[in-house]
Design a protein around this motif. Structure first.
Motif, PDB file in Angstrom:
ATOM      1  N   VAL A  13       0.781  -1.085  -0.037  1.00  0.00           N
ATOM      2  CA  VAL A  13       0.143  -0.228   0.075  1.00  0.00           C
ATOM      3  C   VAL A  13       0.827   1.503   0.084  1.00  0.00           C
ATOM      4  O   VAL A  13       1.795   1.206   0.945  1.00  0.00           O
ATOM      5  N   SER A  14       0.527   1.969  -0.845  1.00  0.00           N
ATOM      6  CA  SER A  14       1.338   3.478  -1.113  1.00  0.00           C
ATOM      7  C   SER A  14       0.357   4.591  -1.071  1.00  0.00           C
ATOM      8  O   SER A  14      -0.819   4.438  -1.230  1.00  0.00           O
ATOM      9  N   VAL A  15       1.125   5.916  -0.976  1.00  0.00           N
ATOM     10  CA  VAL A  15       0.356   7.081  -0.964  1.00  0.00           C
ATOM     11  C   VAL A  15       1.137   8.102  -2.123  1.00  0.00           C
ATOM     12  O   VAL A  15       2.454   7.811  -2.361  1.00  0.00           O
ATOM     13  N   ASP A  16       0.362   8.609  -3.079  1.00  0.00           N
ATOM     14  CA  ASP A  16       0.897   9.582  -3.739  1.00  0.00           C
ATOM     15  C   ASP A  16       0.533  10.968  -3.758  1.00  0.00           C
ATOM     16  O   ASP A  16      -0.715  10.992  -3.425  1.00  0.00           O
ATOM     17  N   CYS A  17       1.045  11.957  -3.503  1.00  0.00           N
ATOM     18  CA  CYS A  17       0.660  13.239  -3.337  1.00  0.00           C
ATOM     19  C   CYS A  17       0.879  14.057  -4.534  1.00  0.00           C
ATOM     20  O   CYS A  17       1.950  14.375  -5.365  1.00  0.00           O
ATOM     21  N   ILE A  18      -0.323  14.427  -4.801  1.00  0.00           N
ATOM     22  CA  ILE A  18      -0.485  15.581  -6.023  1.00  0.00           C
ATOM     23  C   ILE A  18      -0.447  17.185  -5.603  1.00  0.00           C
ATOM     24  O   ILE A  18      -1.462  17.401  -4.987  1.00  0.00           O
ATOM     25  N   ILE A  19       0.838  17.727  -5.809  1.00  0.00           N
ATOM     26  CA  ILE A  19       0.870  19.020  -5.002  1.00  0.00           C
ATOM     27  C   ILE A  19       0.797  20.169  -5.967  1.00  0.00           C
ATOM     28  O   ILE A  19       1.572  20.294  -6.896  1.00  0.00           O
ATOM     29  N   PHE A  20      -0.340  20.906  -5.700  1.00  0.00           N
ATOM     30  CA  PHE A  20      -0.490  22.060  -6.547  1.00  0.00           C
ATOM     31  C   PHE A  20       0.205  23.507  -5.947  1.00  0.00           C
ATOM     32  O   PHE A  20       0.023  23.418  -4.743  1.00  0.00           O
ATOM     33  N   GLY A  21       0.441  24.362  -6.906  1.00  0.00           N
ATOM     34  CA  GLY A  21       0.797  25.698  -6.501  1.00  0.00           C
ATOM     35  C   GLY A  21       0.405  26.722  -7.450  1.00  0.00           C
ATOM     36  O   GLY A  21      -0.122  26.158  -8.452  1.00  0.00           O
ATOM     37  N   PHE A  22       0.252  27.845  -7.209  1.00  0.00           N
ATOM     38  CA  PHE A  22      -0.157  28.832  -8.070  1.00  0.00           C
ATOM     39  C   PHE A  22       0.916  29.943  -8.264  1.00  0.00           C
ATOM     40  O   PHE A  22       1.490  30.753  -7.279  1.00  0.00           O
ATOM     41  N   ASP A  23       1.075  30.373  -9.620  1.00  0.00           N
ATOM     42  CA  ASP A  23       2.102  31.383  -9.830  1.00  0.00           C
ATOM     43  C   ASP A  23       1.904  31.871 -11.158  1.00  0.00           C
ATOM     44  O   ASP A  23       1.802  31.266 -12.154  1.00  0.00           O
ATOM     45  N   GLU A  26      -1.069  30.958 -13.478  1.00  0.00           N
ATOM     46  CA  GLU A  26      -1.164  29.539 -13.773  1.00  0.00           C
ATOM     47  C   GLU A  26      -0.953  28.651 -12.524  1.00  0.00           C
ATOM     48  O   GLU A  26      -0.254  28.991 -11.771  1.00  0.00           O
ATOM     49  N   LEU A  27      -1.766  27.433 -12.763  1.00  0.00           N
ATOM     50  CA  LEU A  27      -1.460  26.444 -11.693  1.00  0.00           C
ATOM     51  C   LEU A  27      -0.212  25.680 -12.075  1.00  0.00           C
ATOM     52  O   LEU A  27       0.141  25.527 -13.087  1.00  0.00           O
ATOM     53  N   HIS A  28       0.635  25.231 -11.085  1.00  0.00           N
ATOM     54  CA  HIS A  28       1.926  24.410 -11.135  1.00  0.00           C
ATOM     55  C   HIS A  28       1.433  22.972 -10.450  1.00  0.00           C
ATOM     56  O   HIS A  28       0.871  23.002  -9.513  1.00  0.00           O
ATOM     57  N   LEU A  29       2.391  22.093 -10.783  1.00  0.00           N
ATOM     58  CA  LEU A  29       2.497  20.805 -10.218  1.00  0.00           C
ATOM     59  C   LEU A  29       3.822  20.384  -9.760  1.00  0.00           C
ATOM     60  O   LEU A  29       4.776  20.664 -10.616  1.00  0.00           O
ATOM     61  N   LEU A  30       4.023  19.984  -8.725  1.00  0.00           N
ATOM     62  CA  LEU A  30       5.398  19.764  -8.268  1.00  0.00           C
ATOM     63  C   LEU A  30       5.801  18.215  -8.483  1.00  0.00           C
ATOM     64  O   LEU A  30       5.033  17.342  -8.006  1.00  0.00           O
ATOM     65  N   LEU A  31       6.607  18.055  -9.429  1.00  0.00           N
ATOM     66  CA  LEU A  31       6.817  16.727 -10.073  1.00  0.00           C
ATOM     67  C   LEU A  31       8.428  16.289  -9.931  1.00  0.00           C
ATOM     68  O   LEU A  31       9.057  17.254  -9.610  1.00  0.00           O
ATOM     69  N   LEU A  32       8.712  14.980  -9.768  1.00  0.00           N
ATOM     70  CA  LEU A  32      10.017  14.900  -9.477  1.00  0.00           C
ATOM     71  C   LEU A  32      10.522  13.760 -10.674  1.00  0.00           C
ATOM     72  O   LEU A  32       9.670  12.988 -11.179  1.00  0.00           O
ATOM     73  N   LYS A 112      15.030  20.341  -3.993  1.00  0.00           N
ATOM     74  CA  LYS A 112      16.077  19.859  -4.712  1.00  0.00           C
ATOM     75  C   LYS A 112      16.719  18.751  -4.667  1.00  0.00           C
ATOM     76  O   LYS A 112      17.177  17.896  -5.519  1.00  0.00           O
ATOM     77  N   MET A 113      16.744  18.191  -3.508  1.00  0.00           N
ATOM     78  CA  MET A 113      17.623  16.992  -3.244  1.00  0.00           C
ATOM     79  C   MET A 113      16.570  15.830  -3.597  1.00  0.00           C
ATOM     80  O   MET A 113      17.290  14.810  -4.102  1.00  0.00           O
ATOM     81  N   HIS A 114      15.205  16.069  -3.692  1.00  0.00           N
ATOM     82  CA  HIS A 114      14.488  14.972  -4.552  1.00  0.00           C
ATOM     83  C   HIS A 114      14.297  15.181  -6.035  1.00  0.00           C
ATOM     84  O   HIS A 114      13.680  14.496  -6.517  1.00  0.00           O
ATOM     85  N   ASN A 115      15.087  16.104  -6.620  1.00  0.00           N
ATOM     86  CA  ASN A 115      15.261  16.413  -7.884  1.00  0.00           C
ATOM     87  C   ASN A 115      13.462  16.634  -8.347  1.00  0.00           C
ATOM     88  O   ASN A 115      13.382  16.054  -9.576  1.00  0.00           O
ATOM     89  N   ALA A 116      12.976  17.550  -7.684  1.00  0.00           N
ATOM     90  CA  ALA A 116      11.624  18.033  -8.020  1.00  0.00           C
ATOM     91  C   ALA A 116      11.666  19.320  -8.511  1.00  0.00           C
ATOM     92  O   ALA A 116      12.578  20.138  -8.337  1.00  0.00           O
ATOM     93  N   HIS A 117      10.487  19.513  -9.445  1.00  0.00           N
ATOM     94  CA  HIS A 117      10.401  20.743 -10.145  1.00  0.00           C
ATOM     95  C   HIS A 117       8.991  21.358 -10.189  1.00  0.00           C
ATOM     96  O   HIS A 117       8.175  20.389 -10.427  1.00  0.00           O
ATOM     97  N   TRP A 118       8.838  22.470 -10.255  1.00  0.00           N
ATOM     98  CA  TRP A 118       7.571  23.070 -10.316  1.00  0.00           C
ATOM     99  C   TRP A 118       7.221  23.069 -12.065  1.00  0.00           C
ATOM    100  O   TRP A 118       7.836  23.692 -12.771  1.00  0.00           O
TER     101      TRP A 118
END
Length: 225
Positions: A13-23, A26-32, A112-118
């Motif tokens: 069983v896992s979880v996944d987080c859909i993380i939204f931001g606004f700038d 426009e809406l942005h999504l934090l992906l890695l 940055k450590m997780h290599n994530a980007h908006w």
């Protein structure tokens, strides 16, 4: 262990987080970029396995904090995704969560450590597994909730202009909103308070800054934009 349980197969069983931001309207999504197999090097949501003694809600909050460093973030469960072949590694059932954060308030070092980007919502790359489906369902949930509850304020700074507020809800809804009607509705909401501060970043004259008063909203929770 009861034979009733032991005779049945066991799954991850896992979880996944859909993380939204606004700038910038426009809406942005934090992906890695995934750094392990399967699907190494491909774009992914931030996720992780539920640990012993941990609920799915607790796991989602932990995963979000590991990526952003944030606590007390607005989160909503989107649903469970359990297609037999959704993960080529093992049989994994994932519970997806939608999170809304201020795009300027997070731990940049951890991201940055997780290599994530908006990434802008309109320019999303192909995502692994069923993550695109998770994003679509999360977006639909956010649009439904944002129409009747002030969840959008989680993506704004504490002080904001009415133009910023309108831009946010236009981005959430994916369509323009009549300015006159929008401001009339805002004026009727006692929990959106005008301050004595002016934002002069857009013009010399500047724009009045407003704030969301959660205490006032709790006393009269009527919201519809």
């Amino acid at each position: 262990m009861s034979e009733y349980y032991s005779c049945h197969p066991k799954f991850y069983v896992s979880v996944d987080c859909i993380i939204f931001g606004f700038d910038k309207k426009e809406l942005h999504l934090l992906l890695l970029k995934r750094n392990f197999q399967p699907a190494q090097g491909e774009w992914s949501l931030m996720g992780g396995f539920v640990q012993v003694g941990e609920s799915t809600d607790e796991a989602a909050r932990r995963v979000l904090k590991e990526l952003t460093g944030l606590d007390n973030v607005y989160m909503e469960q989107v649903g469970a995704f359990g297609a037999v072949d959704r993960d080529p590694g093992e049989r994994v059932v994932s519970v997806a969560y939608c999170a809304l954060i201020n795009i300027n308030e997070y731990d940049a070092v951890q991201v940055k450590m997780h290599n994530a980007h908006w990434i802008r919502l309109g320019e999303l790359p192909p995502l692994i597994f069923d993550h695109s489906q998770m994003v679509e369902q999360a977006l639909g949930l956010m649009r439904t909730k944002a129409a009747t509850a002030p969840i959008g304020f989680n993506m704004l700074p504490k002080l904001f202009t009415l133009t910023q507020l309108q831009n946010l809800y236009e981005a959430i809804n994916g369509e323009p909103i009549d300015k006159r009607n929008f401001r009339k509705k805002v004026a009727e909401m006692g929990f959106i308070e005008k301050t004595d501060k002016i934002d002069k970043t857009g013009s010399k004259r500047g724009a009045v800054l407003y704030k969301f008063n959660n205490r006032v909203y709790r006393k009269d929770p009527k919201f519809k934009l």
